[in-house]
Design an enzyme around this catalytic site. Structure first.
Site, PDB file in Angstrom:
ATOM      1  N   SER A 141      57.314  61.901  77.886  1.00  0.00           N
ATOM      2  CA  SER A 141      57.437  61.202  76.607  1.00  0.00           C
ATOM      3  C   SER A 141      56.195  61.459  75.748  1.00  0.00           C
ATOM      4  CB  SER A 141      57.681  59.715  76.869  1.00  0.00           C
ATOM      5  OG  SER A 141      58.153  59.067  75.708  1.00  0.00           O
ATOM      6  N   ASP A 280      69.356  60.083  77.342  1.00  0.00           N
ATOM      7  CA  ASP A 280      67.981  59.889  76.882  1.00  0.00           C
ATOM      8  C   ASP A 280      67.906  59.698  75.368  1.00  0.00           C
ATOM      9  OD1 ASP A 280      65.102  60.154  76.637  1.00  0.00           O
ATOM     10  OD2 ASP A 280      65.135  61.354  78.464  1.00  0.00           O
ATOM     11  N   HIS A 307      65.978  57.425  79.151  1.00  0.00           N
ATOM     12  CA  HIS A 307      64.642  57.972  78.936  1.00  0.00           C
ATOM     13  C   HIS A 307      63.750  57.786  80.165  1.00  0.00           C
ATOM     14  CE1 HIS A 307      61.372  59.436  76.503  1.00  0.00           C
ATOM     15  NE2 HIS A 307      60.676  58.327  76.619  1.00  0.00           N
TER      16      HIS A 307
END
Length: 330
Positions: A141, A280, A307
């Site tokens: 991320s 996601d 995610h």
């Protein structure tokens, strides 16, 4: 960009502030455990000096392969969820660390330290402290932002390969993905989000309920989440998140609002694996486009996952990463 929201709702990560005095006291015996040789990296934990303070780190695993450094999400998240991938330690040392200002690392209110470049510098500070000649690196991320910038701007010859997991590569693409996924939600929830974002009432109960509905679809689909003992008492930093990103995943008002490295992905010169969850918020379609910009890069889509791939399907993440790292060491 992090497990921030899931942690805030479950009470798992964002707890009361630990004092710097306690951190400094705790660092004394831990730092003494750092190996002084350049041989096999042994399991231990400690603190590494970086610009602005010290970052907490931990080495786990007894394998003798090339080490793997994990760079967590956020900004303002923690590394503790990477413990779900500790099975990889049977082949290589795994290095987890909390970025400055969050987790078990030193806290700071100096916002001049909250820059992409300084977070990139942390990687080399940790490398020097642990005397690493070569390593793999995995950024998830926001951690993917840090790793991508590291590879693009530093051209590190000591990085064997990189994994970019559900990465924030372009804020404009991230927001576009969020808008696409929001458009698939029930109309009343979309209206709630729009009304409160227009009014700036991000803490309104009905707004939080609507965002929770989005997160259940696209952040972490495994409910209830499986707890990680290593995360007990570990807190993130919501102030850091808001300063660099914004009030929610849907609204980028912080210093990352213009962040974009998409057009420079072709400058990366190490083998790269992109991975993302089937559901996601970093949509597979977008991550596939990023993958196609890096020569020879691979893509893995983690089935059934949002995610938080390490929460939703850690077994598959371990399998995919293990296979990729092995292929780079043959």
């Amino acid at each position: 960009m992090t497990d921030r929201q899931a942690g805030r709702r479950s009470g798992g990560q964002f707890l009361s502030r630990r004092s710097l005095l306690l951190l400094a006291f705790a660092a004394l015996p831990l730092a003494a455990c750092r190996p002084e040789s350049t041989g096999q990296l042994q399991p231990h934990e400690g603190y590494a000096p970086v610009a602005g303070g010290r970052v907490w780190y931990q080495v786990i695993g007894t394998g003798r392969g090339t080490p793997l450094i994990f760079v967590h999400g956020g900004p303002g998240g923690t590394s503790c969820n990477f413990n779900r991938l500790k099975a990889l330690g049977d082949e290589r040392p795994l290095i987890l660390y909390d970025q400055l200002g969050t987790g078990r690392s030193d806290r700071t209110a100096d916002t001049t330290l909250w820059t992409v470049a300084r977070f990139v510098d942390e990687i080399d500070s940790l490398r020097a402290h642990l005397k690493l000649d070569r390593f793999h690196i995995y950024g998830h991320s926001w951690g993917g932002s840090v790793v991508a910038d590291y590879l693009i701007t530093r051209k590190p010859s000591w990085v064997v390969s990189a994994v970019l997991g559900s990465p924030l590569i372009s804020t404009s693409r991230w927001i576009a993905d969020a808008d696409t996924l929001r458009s698939q939600m029930p109309a009343p929830l979309q209206q709630v989000l729009a009304v409160h974002e227009s009014a700036g009432t991000f803490e309104a109960p009905e707004y939080l309920a609507a965002t929770d509905s989005f997160y259940a679809r696209h952040m972490s689909r495994r409910q209830p989440p499986v707890t990680v003992p290593e995360c007990a008492g570990v807190k993130g930093n919501d102030t850091l998140y808001r300063y660099m990103w914004g009030p929610t995943e849907f609204v980028a008002t912080g210093t990352l609002r213009d962040f974009d490295r998409a057009d420079r992905l072709g400058e990366i010169n190490v083998p790269v694996l992109f991975l993302t969850g089937e559901f996601d918020e970093a949509r597979p379609e977008t991550v596939r486009d990023f993958q196609q910009r890096v020569p020879g890069a691979r893509l893995a889509i983690i089935p059934g996952s949002g995610h938080s791939v390490t929460r939703d399907n850690p077994e598959e993440v371990v399998r995919v990463i293990r296979e990729f790292l092995r292929s780079q060491e043959q």
